[in-house]
Motif scaffolding. Structure first.
Motif, short mmCIF file in Angstrom:
data_model
loop_
_atom_site.label_atom_id
_atom_site.label_comp_id
_atom_site.label_asym_id
_atom_site.label_seq_id
_atom_site.Cartn_x
_atom_site.Cartn_y
_atom_site.Cartn_z
N ASN A 216 0.81 -1.22 0.00
CA ASN A 216 0.00 0.00 0.00
C ASN A 216 0.84 1.28 0.00
O ASN A 216 0.30 2.37 0.06
N LEU A 217 2.14 1.12 -0.07
CA LEU A 217 3.03 2.28 0.04
C LEU A 217 2.83 3.26 -1.13
O LEU A 217 2.80 4.47 -0.93
N ASP A 218 2.69 2.76 -2.35
CA ASP A 218 2.53 3.63 -3.52
C ASP A 218 1.30 4.52 -3.39
O ASP A 218 1.37 5.73 -3.64
N THR A 219 0.19 3.93 -3.02
CA THR A 219 -1.05 4.72 -2.93
C THR A 219 -0.97 5.73 -1.79
O THR A 219 -1.47 6.84 -1.93
N ASP B 114 -1.32 9.69 -2.46
CA ASP B 114 -2.39 10.41 -1.78
C ASP B 114 -1.85 11.58 -0.97
O ASP B 114 -2.45 12.65 -0.92
N ALA B 115 -0.71 11.36 -0.34
CA ALA B 115 -0.11 12.43 0.46
C ALA B 115 0.35 13.59 -0.44
O ALA B 115 0.25 14.75 -0.07
N VAL B 116 0.85 13.26 -1.61
CA VAL B 116 1.31 14.31 -2.52
C VAL B 116 0.13 15.08 -3.10
O VAL B 116 0.17 16.29 -3.24
N THR C 141 -2.87 15.57 -1.77
CA THR C 141 -3.66 16.32 -0.81
C THR C 141 -2.95 17.56 -0.28
O THR C 141 -3.57 18.35 0.41
N GLN C 142 -1.69 17.74 -0.61
CA GLN C 142 -1.00 18.92 -0.13
C GLN C 142 -1.54 20.15 -0.87
O GLN C 142 -1.65 20.15 -2.09
N PRO C 143 -1.86 21.20 -0.14
CA PRO C 143 -2.38 22.40 -0.80
C PRO C 143 -1.26 23.11 -1.56
O PRO C 143 -0.09 23.03 -1.19
N GLU C 144 -1.65 23.76 -2.64
CA GLU C 144 -0.64 24.50 -3.41
C GLU C 144 -0.21 25.73 -2.64
O GLU C 144 -1.03 26.43 -2.05
N THR C 145 1.07 25.97 -2.66
CA THR C 145 1.61 27.11 -1.93
C THR C 145 1.49 28.36 -2.80
O THR C 145 1.59 28.30 -4.03
#
Length: 166
Positions: free
Chosen positions: A52-55, A59-61, A63-67
């Motif tokens: 499950n590491l890839d997903t 997902d973490a990448v 969901t990060q808001p754009e700066t």
């Protein structure tokens, strides 16, 4: 610093603590006994972690808001400032410029000669600049050329082939 030659040096320069080698055998054997008794290294990976590491990473990448990017240099402002500065320099040169007009007489003769010699002008180019009104018979009537000058001119400006063929 003293000049010492290598052949006169008797010591290596490395030192070990006292009684270092006396207990070395025992410490190596104790370490080997301890490592043989331990079956695992102490690190454990959870089950299905790498499946499950890839997903999880994607997902973490996502969901990060754009700066918010703040530009340090605004090109529109810089262009307007440069345009204003250019206009001020132009106005200063037009209104407060020097009153001296540069004329043809201000040029040095050597700069004109070097310009003509470096460019590829032909005799036809020069002839097109001179009209019949510019040339008068009176310009040449008072001109006196000595034989010596004429001979030097012929020697410097002609070749033997030119003299034979003409």
């Amino acid at each position: 610093m003293k000049n010492k030659k290598l052949e006169h040096i008797k010591t290596t320069g490395f030192k070990t603590p006292k009684n270092y080698f006396e207990g070395l055998d025992d410490s190596i054997l104790n370490q080997a006994k301890l490592s043989s008794k331990i079956d695992t290294n102490g690190f454990k990976v959870p089950e299905s972690y790498f499946e499950n590491l890839d997903t999880k990473v994607l997902d973490a990448v996502k969901t990060q808001p754009e700066t918010k990017v703040i530009k340090l240099f605004n090109w529109k402002k810089a262009a307007s400032v440069a345009a204003i500065a250019a206009c001020m320099v132009l106005a200063f040169n037009l209104f407060f410029g020097s009153e001296d007009q540069i004329s043809f007489d201000d040029l040095e003769l050597t700069s004109i000669e070097s310009y003509i010699s470096e460019e590829d002008f032909t005799n036809e180019d020069f002839a097109s600049l001179v009209t019949n009104d510019d040339i008068s018979i009176y310009d040449f009537s008072e001109l006196s050329i000595t034989e010596n000058t004429l001979e030097n001119y012929i020697i410097e400006n002609t070749t033997v082939e030119d003299l034979i063929t003409d």
